[in-house]
Enzyme design. Sequence first.
Site, PDB file in Angstrom:
ATOM      1  CG  HIS A 411      -2.070   6.947   7.618  1.00 22.78           C
ATOM      2  ND1 HIS A 411      -3.017   6.160   6.998  1.00 22.78           N
ATOM      3  CD2 HIS A 411      -1.965   8.059   6.843  1.00 22.78           C
ATOM      4  CE1 HIS A 411      -3.460   6.766   5.910  1.00 22.78           C
ATOM      5  NE2 HIS A 411      -2.833   7.925   5.793  1.00 22.78           N
ATOM      6  CG  ASP A 415      -6.213   2.281   4.458  1.00 19.37           C
ATOM      7  OD1 ASP A 415      -4.996   2.389   4.727  1.00 19.37           O
ATOM      8  OD2 ASP A 415      -6.711   1.292   3.885  1.00 19.37           O
TER       9      ASP A 415
END
Length: 440
Positions: A411, A415
């Site tokens: 992450h 995204d």
Amino acid sequence: MGVHVIKLPDVGEGVAEAELVEWLVDDGENVTEDQLLASVMTDKATVEIPSPVEGKIVWRGASVGDVVSVGSPIIRIEIDGEGHEEAAAEEAVSEPSPVISEAPELTAPAAVNGAALAPTPAAKPTPAPVSSSASVAHAASLAATMGPRKEGEAPLAPPAVRKRAMDAGVDLRRVPGRPAGRITHADLDAYFESGGAIARGSARVARSDVTEIPMIGLRRRIAEKMSVAKSRIPHITYVDEVDVTALEDLRARMNADRDEGRPKLTILPFLMRAMARAIEKQPQMNALFDDDGGVVRRYGAMNMGVAAQTDNGLVVPVVRNVEALGLWECAGEVARLADAAKTNQCTRDELTGSTITITSLGAMGGVVTTPVINYPEVAIVGVNKIRTLPQWDGGGFIPRKMMNLSSSFDHRVIDGWDAAVFIQTIKGFLETPATIFIED
């Protein structure tokens, strides 16, 4: 007589140490030239060490599971003639162990008149005494005389017994007492001696044996890599279901018509080609993140790791340049590398250099998984099992072959939106498999 010393060789560029995973000879054993003596492992590649001489094993300098520095002596062989050392000198001088050991745990420094004393090794805790067979037998005998407590009935016990149970974290409702009597210290003693196994009306005694299994070889490498991945990568997992009915029909047709010598197609080659097409649109998925240097490196070559379960644990051989391979070529490489992994024949190059990974548990794949990223990659795509489920087609329910893709992403680099777009792009190719073969 002389002694020939064998040191741990340099088993790979930049490798400073290796783990001893297997001894192939014993102390006192006579060996011949080129006979294999031991196996060591580094970066999931196992290297066998042969004997350059003929003689008798007189010393082995490490145990299985020890990590040994390159250049450290690991074995001595007594030979006729001159060796590296004289036999008499060998007996007189004890060579220090080449094993890399950890520093002893230290207690906090004590202070006297404001001055800190040197730390001292922490004392090893004294193990709790193990219940004797007589104590366990006594506990079982005591349990046989205890009556069952009615469902919902509150246990009766004096305050001292209640406090003792509370301090020990014991629920008194699980401790049987004598019929129509309070729970006493003797009852509590019997409960402790039985290992907490005495239940209402039961005289069964819990087993207290413990089996210690050392983490060595590939299993330790896997544990280390998983720990690094989970501690350094904030995972986001995205799951989407895919209708693979058309794909399964195509796969069955292609397998039935395949030429002799070609491997049987599984779903993995189709997934590899679909991922390659999706990466063309989102090249950030085919990358490694150097989080120490703060640099993301995107690669043009799609080197896909394909996780394979072996008797020794999980390994990830690499299919290189998937962007340049056809469907059958992908299938051939997957089959070849899977066989090599299962027979421990993969080379170092075949186990390194992946830029993105596929993981699959095959027919046992479950409905949803949360795969761990192959650090320092930024994405891993997980395949779950195919199930026949009813799906609404606008006029009624029809049976369709459905499969979930469970995929994880770093992450810090990817995204959630981009992760969803990537998997849905792959889903589109798999649900309409003809598009996998159509170039834009």
